[in-house]
Design a protein around this motif. Structure first.
Motif, PDB file in Angstrom:
ATOM      1  N   ALA A   1      43.124  32.462  48.423  1.00  0.00           N
ATOM      2  CA  ALA A   1      42.381  33.786  47.929  1.00  0.00           C
ATOM      3  C   ALA A   1      40.840  33.291  47.698  1.00  0.00           C
ATOM      4  O   ALA A   1      40.602  32.155  46.911  1.00  0.00           O
ATOM      5  N   VAL A   2      39.771  34.089  48.264  1.00  0.00           N
ATOM      6  CA  VAL A   2      38.518  33.818  47.867  1.00  0.00           C
ATOM      7  C   VAL A   2      37.562  34.630  47.137  1.00  0.00           C
ATOM      8  O   VAL A   2      36.704  34.247  46.688  1.00  0.00           O
ATOM      9  N   ALA A   3      38.237  35.867  46.801  1.00  0.00           N
ATOM     10  CA  ALA A   3      37.515  36.753  45.939  1.00  0.00           C
ATOM     11  C   ALA A   3      38.381  38.011  45.578  1.00  0.00           C
ATOM     12  O   ALA A   3      39.130  38.158  46.383  1.00  0.00           O
TER      13      ALA A   3
ATOM     14  N   VAL B   1      41.199  44.937  45.289  1.00  0.00           N
ATOM     15  CA  VAL B   1      41.528  44.098  46.403  1.00  0.00           C
ATOM     16  C   VAL B   1      41.300  42.750  46.468  1.00  0.00           C
ATOM     17  O   VAL B   1      40.663  42.368  45.671  1.00  0.00           O
ATOM     18  N   VAL B   2      41.972  41.867  47.103  1.00  0.00           N
ATOM     19  CA  VAL B   2      42.003  40.413  47.144  1.00  0.00           C
ATOM     20  C   VAL B   2      41.703  40.282  48.526  1.00  0.00           C
ATOM     21  O   VAL B   2      41.981  40.614  49.621  1.00  0.00           O
ATOM     22  N   ALA B   3      40.687  39.301  48.595  1.00  0.00           N
ATOM     23  CA  ALA B   3      40.084  38.738  50.059  1.00  0.00           C
ATOM     24  C   ALA B   3      40.898  37.171  50.336  1.00  0.00           C
ATOM     25  O   ALA B   3      40.712  36.398  49.479  1.00  0.00           O
TER      26      ALA B   3
ATOM     27  N   GLU C   1      32.843  45.654  41.056  1.00  0.00           N
ATOM     28  CA  GLU C   1      32.717  44.066  40.707  1.00  0.00           C
ATOM     29  C   GLU C   1      33.584  43.179  41.711  1.00  0.00           C
ATOM     30  O   GLU C   1      34.666  43.569  42.129  1.00  0.00           O
ATOM     31  N   ILE C   2      32.912  42.025  41.640  1.00  0.00           N
ATOM     32  CA  ILE C   2      33.242  41.051  42.795  1.00  0.00           C
ATOM     33  C   ILE C   2      33.464  39.641  42.233  1.00  0.00           C
ATOM     34  O   ILE C   2      32.142  39.281  41.713  1.00  0.00           O
ATOM     35  N   THR C   3      34.513  39.133  42.101  1.00  0.00           N
ATOM     36  CA  THR C   3      34.655  37.758  41.519  1.00  0.00           C
ATOM     37  C   THR C   3      35.241  36.619  42.532  1.00  0.00           C
ATOM     38  O   THR C   3      36.504  37.204  43.020  1.00  0.00           O
ATOM     39  N   PRO C   4      34.795  35.550  42.703  1.00  0.00           N
ATOM     40  CA  PRO C   4      33.289  35.560  42.405  1.00  0.00           C
ATOM     41  C   PRO C   4      32.244  36.049  43.269  1.00  0.00           C
ATOM     42  O   PRO C   4      32.658  36.435  44.577  1.00  0.00           O
TER      43      PRO C   4
END
Length: 334
Positions: A66-68, A57-59, A87-90
């Motif tokens: 896009a922030v994460a 997913v993309v936030a 996993e969450i980047t960043p």
């Protein structure tokens, strides 16, 4: 903030995700080329590598930035069907909680109960995961090898010192059928690699699973290069594998290196890795760097890599707890 399935992004949203990924690349690995669009699309479309199913997913912030990027990995192995990886980047405290809630929702819908979170081992990431009740169970040293900096005389010495009762078999892209059983044996021997305090079962593979993994990697633009050490009877003694990244060959990966128990202590790992380096130098000149990761507790393999010329870049961490604990931790945060 909107959280969108990565496979459903429109062109503008995908461009925002790409901009974020490339910013992360520049910060983490400034010497390497950044992820191109085709590679990121392949990652978002992937639903088969590592013997897992994948959802990403993309936030996006209100302005469309896009922030994460979030990733949930759903183990397909029968002994790990209650396990999910996230996993969450960043891992930014301001957005990670919302992303995590969505990843946990997907994991619970798939019947998962235990969660391993992985990512760069930064103070911020450690505080985030331990603040939710997870424990650091495993650390991995990430390293990088500059191919032209390797000493060719040392590699020649490692090759010349190889055992005379074994032979090396090189293969590219797809393993020949005559060697698939040997490759399966080495894949299962990787279960001996340290996992420290992680609560995870061994993954036992067969020929069909190994073939499917090779095809899934190939679909992402990651082409296998393998070296098998085998006996005169064709039995496996060890392997080393590289993924050549066709989207950006300069950022390719040294993957598994393993020697089967009956053959350990004979410097076969050095022999295989040196032969692989020679083959890549001759056939893949665009492979400028090899990236790799090893358990921080795996002193033997780290010593070989250090001797070969790999340089440490950063640490990865794995934090683990049950899904209920993470959900309760998110509820406490409000």
């Amino acid at each position: 903030m909107r959280i969108i399935d990565a496979r459903s992004l429109d062109d503008t949203e995908f461009a925002a995700a790409l901009e974020l990924q490339q910013a992360v690349d520049r910060e983490r690995d400034p010497d390497l080329p950044v992820t191109p669009a085709a590679e990121l699309r392949g990652i978002f479309d992937d639903d088969a590598t590592d013997y897992c199913r994948h959802q990403r997913v993309v936030a996006l912030a209100d302005g469309g930035t896009a922030v994460a990027i979030g990733h949930v990995e759903l183990e397909s192995d029968v002994d790990n069907l209650t396990l999910a990886g996230v996993e969450i980047t960043p891992t930014d405290d301001n957005t990670a909680a919302a992303i995590l809630a969505e990843l946990l929702r997907r994991a619970r819908a798939d019947g998962r109960a235990s969660v391993i979170a992985w990512g760069d081992h930064t103070p911020e990431a450690h505080d985030f995961w331990t603040g939710l009740g997870a424990e650091l169970r495993y650390t991995e040293q990430e390293s990088r090898l500059e191919m032209v900096a390797v000493n060719p005389r040392l590699m020649a010495q490692w090759v010349e010192a190889g055992p005379t009762d074994l032979q090396l078999v090189h293969w590219s892209r797809r393993c020949p059928e005559e060697w698939i059983d040997a490759l399966v044996a080495t894949a299962n021997a990787m279960n001996d690699a340290p996992t420290d305090d992680l609560d995870i079962a061994d993954t036992v593979v067969d020929a069909a699973m190994v073939r499917a993994e090779i095809e899934a990697r190939d679909a992402r633009g990651l082409e296998f290069r393998g070296v098998l050490a085998v006996t005169a009877d064709g039995e496996a003694a060890g392997t080393t594998e590289v993924f050549v990244n066709r989207h950006r060959p300069a950022a390719s990966w040294q993957w598994s290196t393993v020697v089967l128990p009956a053959h350990r202590g004979r410097r076969i790992g050095r022999w295989m890795k040196a032969s692989m380096w020679q083959r890549l130098r001759d056939t893949e000149p665009e492979v400028a760097w090899l990236q790799t990761g090893n358990a921080a507790s795996n002193a033997h393999m780290l010593a070989i890599n250090n001797e070969m010329g790999f340089k440490p870049t950063h640490l990865m961490g794995c934090w683990q707890t049950d899904l209920d604990t993470l959900e309760a931790g998110l509820s406490r945060r409000g």
